[in-house]
Motif scaffolding. Sequence first.
Motif, short mmCIF file in Angstrom:
data_model
loop_
_atom_site.label_atom_id
_atom_site.label_comp_id
_atom_site.label_asym_id
_atom_site.label_seq_id
_atom_site.Cartn_x
_atom_site.Cartn_y
_atom_site.Cartn_z
N TYR A 1 22.49 0.01 -3.95
CA TYR A 1 21.25 0.74 -4.18
C TYR A 1 21.09 1.89 -3.18
CZ TYR A 1 20.27 -3.33 -7.07
OH TYR A 1 20.36 -4.32 -8.01
N PRO A 2 20.23 2.88 -3.49
CA PRO A 2 20.04 4.03 -2.59
C PRO A 2 19.62 3.60 -1.18
CG PRO A 2 19.02 4.46 -4.71
CD PRO A 2 19.44 3.03 -4.73
N ARG A 3 20.36 4.06 -0.19
CA ARG A 3 20.13 3.61 1.19
C ARG A 3 18.80 4.11 1.75
NH1 ARG A 3 26.50 4.64 2.45
NH2 ARG A 3 27.21 2.72 1.45
N LYS A 4 18.39 5.28 1.34
CA LYS A 4 17.10 5.81 1.81
C LYS A 4 15.97 4.88 1.36
CE LYS A 4 14.07 9.86 1.65
NZ LYS A 4 13.96 11.28 1.28
N ARG A 5 16.05 4.44 0.10
CA ARG A 5 15.02 3.53 -0.43
C ARG A 5 15.01 2.22 0.36
NH1 ARG A 5 15.85 2.05 -6.53
NH2 ARG A 5 15.93 4.33 -6.67
N ILE A 6 16.19 1.72 0.70
CA ILE A 6 16.28 0.45 1.45
C ILE A 6 15.67 0.60 2.84
CG2 ILE A 6 17.91 -1.15 2.56
CD1 ILE A 6 19.73 -0.67 0.07
N VAL A 7 15.98 1.72 3.52
CA VAL A 7 15.42 1.97 4.86
C VAL A 7 13.90 2.02 4.81
CG1 VAL A 7 15.20 3.70 6.69
CG2 VAL A 7 17.46 3.12 5.80
N ILE A 8 13.36 2.76 3.83
CA ILE A 8 11.90 2.93 3.75
C ILE A 8 11.22 1.62 3.37
CG2 ILE A 8 10.04 4.09 2.46
CD1 ILE A 8 11.87 6.58 2.39
N ILE A 9 11.79 0.89 2.38
CA ILE A 9 11.21 -0.41 1.98
C ILE A 9 11.24 -1.39 3.17
CG2 ILE A 9 11.59 -2.47 0.55
CD1 ILE A 9 12.51 -0.54 -1.70
N SER A 10 12.34 -1.38 3.93
CA SER A 10 12.45 -2.27 5.10
C SER A 10 11.37 -1.95 6.13
CB SER A 10 13.83 -2.12 5.75
OG SER A 10 14.85 -2.49 4.86
N GLN A 11 11.14 -0.65 6.36
CA GLN A 11 10.13 -0.25 7.34
C GLN A 11 8.73 -0.57 6.86
OE1 GLN A 11 11.65 1.12 10.26
NE2 GLN A 11 9.70 0.40 11.05
N ILE A 12 8.50 -0.41 5.54
CA ILE A 12 7.20 -0.78 4.97
C ILE A 12 6.97 -2.29 5.10
CG2 ILE A 12 5.89 -0.98 2.81
CD1 ILE A 12 7.13 1.73 1.97
N ALA A 13 8.03 -3.07 4.82
CA ALA A 13 7.93 -4.53 4.95
C ALA A 13 7.62 -4.93 6.40
CB ALA A 13 9.24 -5.18 4.48
N THR A 14 8.24 -4.22 7.36
CA THR A 14 7.93 -4.46 8.78
C THR A 14 6.45 -4.23 9.06
OG1 THR A 14 10.16 -3.81 9.48
CG2 THR A 14 8.42 -3.66 11.14
N THR A 15 5.93 -3.11 8.56
CA THR A 15 4.51 -2.76 8.77
C THR A 15 3.59 -3.82 8.16
OG1 THR A 15 5.19 -0.44 8.60
CG2 THR A 15 2.83 -0.88 8.58
N THR A 69 6.77 -14.39 10.95
CA THR A 69 6.86 -12.94 11.19
C THR A 69 8.18 -12.57 11.83
OG1 THR A 69 4.45 -12.86 11.51
CG2 THR A 69 5.70 -10.95 12.25
N SER A 70 8.64 -13.38 12.78
CA SER A 70 9.93 -13.12 13.44
C SER A 70 11.08 -13.15 12.44
CB SER A 70 10.18 -14.13 14.56
OG SER A 70 9.26 -13.96 15.61
N CYS A 71 11.04 -14.10 11.50
CA CYS A 71 12.08 -14.19 10.46
C CYS A 71 12.07 -12.94 9.58
CB CYS A 71 11.86 -15.44 9.60
SG CYS A 71 12.26 -16.99 10.43
N ILE A 72 10.88 -12.51 9.18
CA ILE A 72 10.77 -11.31 8.32
C ILE A 72 11.27 -10.08 9.07
CG2 ILE A 72 9.15 -9.78 7.12
CD1 ILE A 72 7.39 -12.30 6.63
N LEU A 73 10.85 -9.93 10.32
CA LEU A 73 11.26 -8.76 11.12
C LEU A 73 12.76 -8.77 11.37
CD1 LEU A 73 8.39 -8.46 13.77
CD2 LEU A 73 8.65 -7.24 11.61
#
Length: 437
Positions: free
Chosen positions: A74-88, A111-115
Amino acid sequence: MDNSNMLKKATYHLWTFTISKLIASFGSQVYSFAISFYILQATGSAKSFALNLICNVLPRTIAAPFAGYIIDKYPRKRIVIISQIATTLAIGGLLAVSVTSGLSLTAIYITSCILSLTSMFSSVAFTSSITGLVDEARIQKAMSLNQMSISFAAIASPAVGGLLYGVISMPLFLIFYMAASAVAIVLDATMNFTLFAAQKAETVESAKESMWQGMKAGVSYLKLQPMLMTIIWIALLVNFLFSAYQVGYSFILIEKLKMVSQHFGFTEGAFAIGMLLLSIYLSVRKEIKFPLLVSKRGIILMAAIMGGTTLPLLFTMSYNIMFGYYILLELGLGACIVFVNTPTQVMMQKQIADEFKGRVFSLIETVAMALSPLGMVLYGFLYDVFPAEWVLLLSSGLCVGVVLAMLRPSVIRKVHPELTEEKISKTNKYIKQKGVI
């Protein structure tokens, strides 16, 4: 887009990527510092603290091979942004729990597992995208700036965390981390992750490829790359043997040599400073010509530093000389790690096919971490049974032996055939000069 505009965009990527990583790393490490203090103060239990560390490592290790497939598909930009949104969102969830019912260990562990998972997806996706974000001539600079941002965060975050922890509440800590994560999302969204990436049409077969087939394809690709297999085996064995240092360093300084806790903290800070200084140096110098040869020398030097840790146990030193000695050792070790990792990563960036980068980098990360927990348990037992100096010296010798065997001259020449040509050229030049004289 013409070449000059692409280079301008690559320069923008270089600095935006660095700032994004700095903000995200700094926020993450200040958060980790505050949560660690909170757990120890709230429970007074080393077991609770250790469980949080496991929540930071275990999900990442288990999920890494699957993450590699997803990152390649899948598009890596989308993965980076979704990961950062999930962190937030994860931090936002912990904030909501802390405000409504107070922080609980269960909420912190979840939270530690998700992060752990989001940081792994973001990190591997970013690493796999370097050749798409910047031009080939500046890959070493990009890798060095990435390491520099992580090192700077490692140096500054304990100081800032310690300064703020007694002054502001935990909810305010979480709000600061959410704000930092939101800024990182905005910066990541402005980058073109495929600026320099080769555009490949997706075949029907690859589109229908299952996750298991994709992971098998990644392993098959690795088996056809002797250089990558050598790097993976070295990472596995060296990380295992360096567990002796990870366990033994604290044990020797605190238990055996009775170093003051503040001074022990300074020696660990020197490690991050060594990494930072070497990262700055590599970001401004030309690309290293023979990365595997440089890595071989760097690992041997790291093994020598590991063995050198035992010197104050073998010879009497005054406290101040001992303190200065360990500062120098840690500076040297931090520098060596960057000297080993950065050139090797640059070489891999150039040699691994873009469609396999996610799987290869995630597999290398998994392998590098796989034996570390076992190593820590084993060496914890060995330090209780045998003298610390002999455990470290034997591990140091084994580390040198592994590197000399696996990166023997024939292997180096196979990876860098131009090294032989350069030696012949220098010999001919020397003979010619002697002839003229």
